[in-house]
Scaffold this motif. Structure first.
Motif, PDB file in Angstrom:
ATOM      1  N   PRO A  38      -0.733  13.630  -6.589  1.00  0.00           N
ATOM      2  CA  PRO A  38       0.668  13.619  -6.147  1.00  0.00           C
ATOM      3  C   PRO A  38       0.860  13.103  -4.721  1.00  0.00           C
ATOM      4  CG  PRO A  38       0.240  15.616  -7.381  1.00  0.00           C
ATOM      5  CD  PRO A  38      -1.091  14.907  -7.210  1.00  0.00           C
ATOM      6  N   ARG A  39      -0.086  13.362  -3.837  1.00  0.00           N
ATOM      7  CA  ARG A  39       0.046  12.867  -2.466  1.00  0.00           C
ATOM      8  C   ARG A  39       0.079  11.350  -2.432  1.00  0.00           C
ATOM      9  NH1 ARG A  39      -5.559  12.059  -0.434  1.00  0.00           N
ATOM     10  NH2 ARG A  39      -6.871  12.691  -2.168  1.00  0.00           N
ATOM     11  N   HIS A  40      -0.612  10.718  -3.391  1.00  0.00           N
ATOM     12  CA  HIS A  40      -0.582   9.261  -3.468  1.00  0.00           C
ATOM     13  C   HIS A  40       0.794   8.771  -3.898  1.00  0.00           C
ATOM     14  CE1 HIS A  40      -5.073   9.883  -4.093  1.00  0.00           C
ATOM     15  NE2 HIS A  40      -4.973   9.232  -2.940  1.00  0.00           N
ATOM     16  N   LEU A  41       1.440   9.502  -4.805  1.00  0.00           N
ATOM     17  CA  LEU A  41       2.774   9.099  -5.253  1.00  0.00           C
ATOM     18  C   LEU A  41       3.762   9.075  -4.097  1.00  0.00           C
ATOM     19  CD1 LEU A  41       3.240  10.853  -8.713  1.00  0.00           C
ATOM     20  CD2 LEU A  41       2.883   8.437  -8.231  1.00  0.00           C
ATOM     21  N   SER A  42       3.677  10.060  -3.225  1.00  0.00           N
ATOM     22  CA  SER A  42       4.570  10.093  -2.064  1.00  0.00           C
ATOM     23  C   SER A  42       4.315   8.883  -1.169  1.00  0.00           C
ATOM     24  CB  SER A  42       4.375  11.381  -1.263  1.00  0.00           C
ATOM     25  OG  SER A  42       4.685  12.501  -2.053  1.00  0.00           O
ATOM     26  N   LEU A  43       3.065   8.577  -0.940  1.00  0.00           N
ATOM     27  CA  LEU A  43       2.704   7.407  -0.141  1.00  0.00           C
ATOM     28  C   LEU A  43       3.237   6.136  -0.797  1.00  0.00           C
ATOM     29  CD1 LEU A  43       0.922   6.147   2.205  1.00  0.00           C
ATOM     30  CD2 LEU A  43      -0.895   6.052   0.501  1.00  0.00           C
ATOM     31  N   PHE A  44       3.018   6.001  -2.099  1.00  0.00           N
ATOM     32  CA  PHE A  44       3.508   4.830  -2.829  1.00  0.00           C
ATOM     33  C   PHE A  44       5.022   4.714  -2.737  1.00  0.00           C
ATOM     34  CE2 PHE A  44      -0.242   5.253  -6.022  1.00  0.00           C
ATOM     35  CZ  PHE A  44      -1.116   4.723  -5.091  1.00  0.00           C
ATOM     36  N   ALA A  45       5.720   5.846  -2.864  1.00  0.00           N
ATOM     37  CA  ALA A  45       7.185   5.821  -2.817  1.00  0.00           C
ATOM     38  C   ALA A  45       7.681   5.286  -1.475  1.00  0.00           C
ATOM     39  CB  ALA A  45       7.750   7.208  -3.090  1.00  0.00           C
ATOM     40  N   TYR A  46       7.094   5.746  -0.379  1.00  0.00           N
ATOM     41  CA  TYR A  46       7.511   5.240   0.934  1.00  0.00           C
ATOM     42  C   TYR A  46       7.278   3.740   1.043  1.00  0.00           C
ATOM     43  CZ  TYR A  46       8.526   9.790   2.932  1.00  0.00           C
ATOM     44  OH  TYR A  46       9.086  11.015   3.207  1.00  0.00           O
ATOM     45  N   LEU A  47       6.116   3.276   0.600  1.00  0.00           N
ATOM     46  CA  LEU A  47       5.806   1.857   0.709  1.00  0.00           C
ATOM     47  C   LEU A  47       6.663   1.021  -0.233  1.00  0.00           C
ATOM     48  CD1 LEU A  47       1.923   2.074   1.039  1.00  0.00           C
ATOM     49  CD2 LEU A  47       3.594   1.592   2.850  1.00  0.00           C
ATOM     50  N   LEU A  48       6.995   1.569  -1.384  1.00  0.00           N
ATOM     51  CA  LEU A  48       7.823   0.844  -2.343  1.00  0.00           C
ATOM     52  C   LEU A  48       9.264   0.745  -1.860  1.00  0.00           C
ATOM     53  CD1 LEU A  48       7.720  -0.479  -5.180  1.00  0.00           C
ATOM     54  CD2 LEU A  48       8.426   1.709  -6.102  1.00  0.00           C
ATOM     55  N   PHE A  49       9.818   1.855  -1.401  1.00  0.00           N
ATOM     56  CA  PHE A  49      11.230   1.876  -1.009  1.00  0.00           C
ATOM     57  C   PHE A  49      11.478   1.359   0.403  1.00  0.00           C
ATOM     58  CE2 PHE A  49      11.260   5.388  -4.245  1.00  0.00           C
ATOM     59  CZ  PHE A  49      11.975   4.681  -5.201  1.00  0.00           C
TER      60      PHE A  49
END
Length: 143
Positions: A38-49
């Motif tokens: 899940p910590r990776h998803l948060s990182l991905f979300a910031y980079l995506l958005f």
């Protein structure tokens, strides 16, 4: 709902179902087996958005130390999911972004949750959305 207790009862039943459904979201085939958390998803979300960001900016947003983000970025860069580039204006600063080859699958993976939140939040006023987010943050801090 007539009381705080009724609301608590409803949320205590609802939250585990929401978490369970979120956990069942399938990891895209090309990312399966990469031990993503899940910590990776948060990182991905910031980079995506928000687009490419520096390690310190990511650490601040994720509320972890820069060293923690640096370790995550190193791990994900080795796996080819992220890219790290030198900031042309400050060579000491690394700029982190999603690898173009993985961006579509990460976008698709996060899109379902984003659509669900949009469905839930769009009917609300700005003030109601603000209160909802504030309430979730208060719950997170209290737990």
């Amino acid at each position: 709902m007539s009381s705080v207790d009724d609301s608590i009862r409803t949320l205590l039943l609802l939250m585990p179902r929401m978490v369970g459904r979120t956990k069942r979201l399938k990891v895209p085939a090309e990312l399966a087996g990469m031990n993503l958390a899940p910590r990776h998803l948060s990182l991905f979300a910031y980079l995506l958005f928000d687009g490419p960001l520096g390690v310190n900016e990511l650490a601040e947003r994720l509320e972890v130390t820069p060293a923690t983000v640096s370790l995550m970025v190193t791990e994900l860069t080795r796996k080819g999911i992220l890219t790290r580039a030198e900031d042309p204006t400050d060579r000491r600063r690394a700029i982190v972004s999603l690898a173009d080859s993985h961006r579509p699958s990460i976008d698709a993976w996060l899109a379902r949750g984003a659509r669900a939140w949009r469905t839930a939040l769009e009917p609300l006023t700005d003030a109601e959305r603000e209160l909802f987010v504030k309430t979730l943050r208060a719950y997170e801090e209290a737990i």
